[in-house]
Design a protein around this motif. Sequence first.
Motif, short mmCIF file in Angstrom:
data_model
loop_
_atom_site.label_atom_id
_atom_site.label_comp_id
_atom_site.label_asym_id
_atom_site.label_seq_id
_atom_site.Cartn_x
_atom_site.Cartn_y
_atom_site.Cartn_z
N ASN A 80 16.97 5.63 18.86
CA ASN A 80 18.23 6.26 19.25
C ASN A 80 19.22 5.28 19.86
O ASN A 80 20.22 5.70 20.42
N GLY A 81 18.96 3.99 19.77
CA GLY A 81 19.83 3.01 20.41
C GLY A 81 20.74 2.28 19.45
O GLY A 81 20.78 2.57 18.25
N THR A 82 21.46 1.30 19.98
CA THR A 82 22.35 0.49 19.17
C THR A 82 21.66 -0.76 18.62
O THR A 82 22.20 -1.44 17.76
N LEU A 83 20.47 -1.06 19.12
CA LEU A 83 19.64 -2.16 18.65
C LEU A 83 18.33 -1.56 18.14
O LEU A 83 17.70 -0.78 18.85
N ALA A 84 17.96 -1.86 16.93
CA ALA A 84 16.72 -1.32 16.37
C ALA A 84 15.51 -1.95 17.05
O ALA A 84 15.49 -3.14 17.36
N TRP A 85 14.50 -1.14 17.31
CA TRP A 85 13.23 -1.65 17.78
C TRP A 85 12.63 -2.52 16.68
O TRP A 85 12.86 -2.29 15.50
N LYS A 86 11.81 -3.48 17.04
CA LYS A 86 11.17 -4.35 16.05
C LYS A 86 9.91 -3.70 15.48
O LYS A 86 9.44 -4.08 14.41
N SER A 87 9.37 -2.71 16.18
CA SER A 87 8.17 -2.00 15.72
C SER A 87 8.23 -0.55 16.18
O SER A 87 9.00 -0.20 17.06
N SER A 88 7.38 0.25 15.60
CA SER A 88 7.15 1.60 16.11
C SER A 88 6.25 1.48 17.34
O SER A 88 5.71 0.40 17.63
#
Length: 170
Positions: A80-88
């Motif tokens: 839900n952010g402006t930067l994607a997570w690198k993993s689940s």
Amino acid sequence: TELTRFAGPGTDSTSRTASYDITGYRAANTTIRIVTSGSLGSSDILYVDAVQIAYAIDDGTPTGPNARDEFTTNTFAGDNGTLAWKSSWVEDDPGFSTQNPADGYVQVTGGKLRLGNNNTNNTHPSAARMVDLHWATSAILSFDFSTSSGVNLGDQVAVEVSPDGGATYH
């Protein structure tokens, strides 16, 4: 590095916010992990919501860009952010062998990450997630949490950070 251990009090469904400066752990594979401890009873639950890493690039003030998970869907891949997570979220739940957010001691349900403890085989379930912060000048981890009834002052959960993708937590 262990940022903190936090404990009960029991029957505290009131949501509280925790915040930690993780600037010293900025890396391409910065990983956060939430781990239950042996003191947490098998029916005691920690609920986590709105996990966010806010960061700054030049001015040192984390004012908006962030990796965030509000757990709005029952998945380990919420973003839900402006930067994607690198993993689940990576579930380490020795009592359950699959990465299933609907089963085991680590779940996503009711709009929250739910962590319990498996006292039967003395394991400590955890959830970890990675983000790329190698270019950030500062970073702040924050999240909301509450507990179920039965959690007391001796029951603890650790919040840890790793700059090397989870290879080492201290």
